[in-house]
Design a protein around this motif. Sequence first.
Motif, mmCIF file in Angstrom:
data_model
loop_
_atom_site.group_PDB
_atom_site.id
_atom_site.type_symbol
_atom_site.label_atom_id
_atom_site.label_comp_id
_atom_site.label_asym_id
_atom_site.label_seq_id
_atom_site.Cartn_x
_atom_site.Cartn_y
_atom_site.Cartn_z
ATOM 1 N N SER A 97 0.825 -1.205 0.000
ATOM 2 C CA SER A 97 0.000 0.000 0.000
ATOM 3 C C SER A 97 0.868 1.267 0.000
ATOM 4 C CB SER A 97 -0.914 -0.014 1.225
ATOM 5 O OG SER A 97 -1.681 1.149 1.258
ATOM 6 N N LEU A 98 1.933 1.260 0.760
ATOM 7 C CA LEU A 98 2.856 2.396 0.799
ATOM 8 C C LEU A 98 3.521 2.609 -0.561
ATOM 9 C CD1 LEU A 98 4.320 4.577 2.420
ATOM 10 C CD2 LEU A 98 6.045 2.861 3.006
ATOM 11 N N HIS A 99 3.885 1.539 -1.202
ATOM 12 C CA HIS A 99 4.521 1.611 -2.519
ATOM 13 C C HIS A 99 3.564 2.222 -3.553
ATOM 14 C CE1 HIS A 99 7.129 0.603 -5.836
ATOM 15 N NE2 HIS A 99 6.153 -0.084 -6.411
ATOM 16 N N ILE A 100 2.316 1.794 -3.548
ATOM 17 C CA ILE A 100 1.315 2.322 -4.491
ATOM 18 C C ILE A 100 1.042 3.795 -4.201
ATOM 19 C CG2 ILE A 100 -1.117 2.165 -5.167
ATOM 20 C CD1 ILE A 100 -0.827 -0.900 -4.839
ATOM 21 N N SER A 101 0.949 4.160 -2.936
ATOM 22 C CA SER A 101 0.728 5.570 -2.567
ATOM 23 C C SER A 101 1.887 6.450 -3.043
ATOM 24 C CB SER A 101 0.581 5.702 -1.057
ATOM 25 O OG SER A 101 -0.563 5.059 -0.602
ATOM 26 N N THR A 102 3.098 5.940 -2.918
ATOM 27 C CA THR A 102 4.282 6.682 -3.372
ATOM 28 C C THR A 102 4.256 6.866 -4.886
ATOM 29 O OG1 THR A 102 5.562 5.791 -1.538
ATOM 30 C CG2 THR A 102 6.804 6.726 -3.361
ATOM 31 N N LEU A 103 3.873 5.818 -5.612
ATOM 32 C CA LEU A 103 3.782 5.922 -7.072
ATOM 33 C C LEU A 103 2.747 6.964 -7.488
ATOM 34 C CD1 LEU A 103 4.007 2.181 -8.190
ATOM 35 C CD2 LEU A 103 5.712 3.976 -8.529
ATOM 36 N N HIS A 104 1.592 6.955 -6.829
ATOM 37 C CA HIS A 104 0.546 7.936 -7.146
ATOM 38 C C HIS A 104 1.002 9.365 -6.829
ATOM 39 C CE1 HIS A 104 -2.574 5.223 -8.417
ATOM 40 N NE2 HIS A 104 -2.498 4.505 -7.292
ATOM 41 N N ARG A 105 1.688 9.536 -5.718
ATOM 42 C CA ARG A 105 2.201 10.862 -5.356
ATOM 43 C C ARG A 105 3.206 11.355 -6.393
ATOM 44 N NH1 ARG A 105 6.802 12.251 -3.831
ATOM 45 N NH2 ARG A 105 7.248 14.185 -2.802
ATOM 46 N N ASN A 106 4.130 10.490 -6.791
ATOM 47 C CA ASN A 106 5.126 10.862 -7.796
ATOM 48 C C ASN A 106 4.468 11.196 -9.133
ATOM 49 O OD1 ASN A 106 7.083 10.483 -5.893
ATOM 50 N ND2 ASN A 106 7.798 8.519 -6.699
ATOM 51 N N LYS A 107 3.449 10.437 -9.492
ATOM 52 C CA LYS A 107 2.717 10.704 -10.740
ATOM 53 C C LYS A 107 2.047 12.081 -10.681
ATOM 54 C CE LYS A 107 -0.957 8.859 -13.651
ATOM 55 N NZ LYS A 107 -1.943 7.772 -13.802
ATOM 56 N N ARG A 108 1.401 12.399 -9.546
ATOM 57 C CA ARG A 108 0.764 13.715 -9.387
ATOM 58 C C ARG A 108 1.783 14.838 -9.483
ATOM 59 N NH1 ARG A 108 -1.817 11.114 -5.211
ATOM 60 N NH2 ARG A 108 -0.605 12.268 -3.675
ATOM 61 N N CYS A 109 2.966 14.644 -8.882
ATOM 62 C CA CYS A 109 4.023 15.668 -8.936
ATOM 63 C C CYS A 109 4.498 15.884 -10.371
ATOM 64 C CB CYS A 109 5.198 15.275 -8.051
ATOM 65 S SG CYS A 109 4.841 15.378 -6.290
ATOM 66 N N LEU A 110 4.702 14.809 -11.100
ATOM 67 C CA LEU A 110 5.149 14.917 -12.492
ATOM 68 C C LEU A 110 4.093 15.590 -13.372
ATOM 69 C CD1 LEU A 110 6.946 11.494 -12.989
ATOM 70 C CD2 LEU A 110 7.996 13.770 -13.008
ATOM 71 N N LEU A 111 2.827 15.243 -13.162
ATOM 72 C CA LEU A 111 1.757 15.862 -13.943
ATOM 73 C C LEU A 111 1.618 17.358 -13.624
ATOM 74 C CD1 LEU A 111 -0.950 13.053 -13.890
ATOM 75 C CD2 LEU A 111 0.430 13.808 -15.840
ATOM 76 N N ALA A 112 1.797 17.729 -12.361
ATOM 77 C CA ALA A 112 1.750 19.139 -11.982
ATOM 78 C C ALA A 112 2.909 19.912 -12.625
ATOM 79 C CB ALA A 112 1.803 19.288 -10.467
ATOM 80 N N TYR A 113 4.083 19.313 -12.648
ATOM 81 C CA TYR A 113 5.254 19.941 -13.272
ATOM 82 C C TYR A 113 5.029 20.109 -14.773
ATOM 83 C CZ TYR A 113 10.080 20.614 -14.816
ATOM 84 O OH TYR A 113 11.212 21.103 -15.415
ATOM 85 N N GLN A 114 4.511 19.077 -15.414
ATOM 86 C CA GLN A 114 4.245 19.155 -16.854
ATOM 87 C C GLN A 114 3.180 20.212 -17.146
ATOM 88 O OE1 GLN A 114 2.515 15.645 -18.562
ATOM 89 N NE2 GLN A 114 3.126 16.232 -20.628
ATOM 90 N N SER A 115 2.150 20.274 -16.334
ATOM 91 C CA SER A 115 1.098 21.273 -16.504
ATOM 92 C C SER A 115 1.658 22.687 -16.364
ATOM 93 C CB SER A 115 -0.002 21.033 -15.476
ATOM 94 O OG SER A 115 -0.974 22.031 -15.555
ATOM 95 N N HIS A 116 2.544 22.883 -15.396
ATOM 96 C CA HIS A 116 3.168 24.192 -15.189
ATOM 97 C C HIS A 116 3.985 24.612 -16.418
ATOM 98 C CE1 HIS A 116 5.144 27.505 -13.157
ATOM 99 N NE2 HIS A 116 6.313 27.004 -13.530
ATOM 100 N N ARG A 117 4.775 23.689 -16.970
ATOM 101 C CA ARG A 117 5.603 24.005 -18.144
ATOM 102 C C ARG A 117 4.740 24.331 -19.373
ATOM 103 N NH1 ARG A 117 11.284 23.009 -17.890
ATOM 104 N NH2 ARG A 117 11.341 22.783 -20.158
ATOM 105 N N THR A 118 3.661 23.574 -19.595
ATOM 106 C CA THR A 118 2.803 23.872 -20.743
ATOM 107 C C THR A 118 2.084 25.201 -20.555
ATOM 108 O OG1 THR A 118 1.044 22.492 -19.833
ATOM 109 C CG2 THR A 118 2.465 21.486 -21.482
#
Length: 141
Positions: free
Chosen positions: A2-23
């Motif tokens: 469960s911790l591993h999946i939560s970490t993956l989701h958090r990292n995905k959200r961070c990457l999507l936020a960064y990509q959204s900011h750049r666009t």
Amino acid sequence: MSLHISTLHRNKRCLLAYQSHRTSKLRDLRFETSIIPPHLKKQLSKQEIEYFKEYDTLLESYQRSLGLSLTSFVGGTLGGEGAPMSNMIEIRVTKKGGAGEIITDDGGTVDLKEGTTHFLKRGDVERMIRMGEVEQVRGGV
């Protein structure tokens, strides 16, 4: 697990936020100028440059269908983020031998000699910026 999946989701959200900011920054840049300045182009990926070009094409097409320009506003303030606060920009002539004499929208003439800088309406020089005859120094924001 469960911790591993939560970490993956958090990292995905961070990457999507960064990509959204750049666009978002690329869209804002398009309202300032229709070309990517060379110093910024080095910092962009091939996909981001392609995104900028496609966004430019869509914006130009949309403006033509409306019959007005969303990137230049007479009178100064629009107030929206990324949109120019002024339709006046400072340009420097980069074309060898100069870009010649132009007639501005208000009927005046300006001789664009190589190496000179001018403070003109964006609409008067937009085509020359795209062709690389002049470069935007500052303005429009």
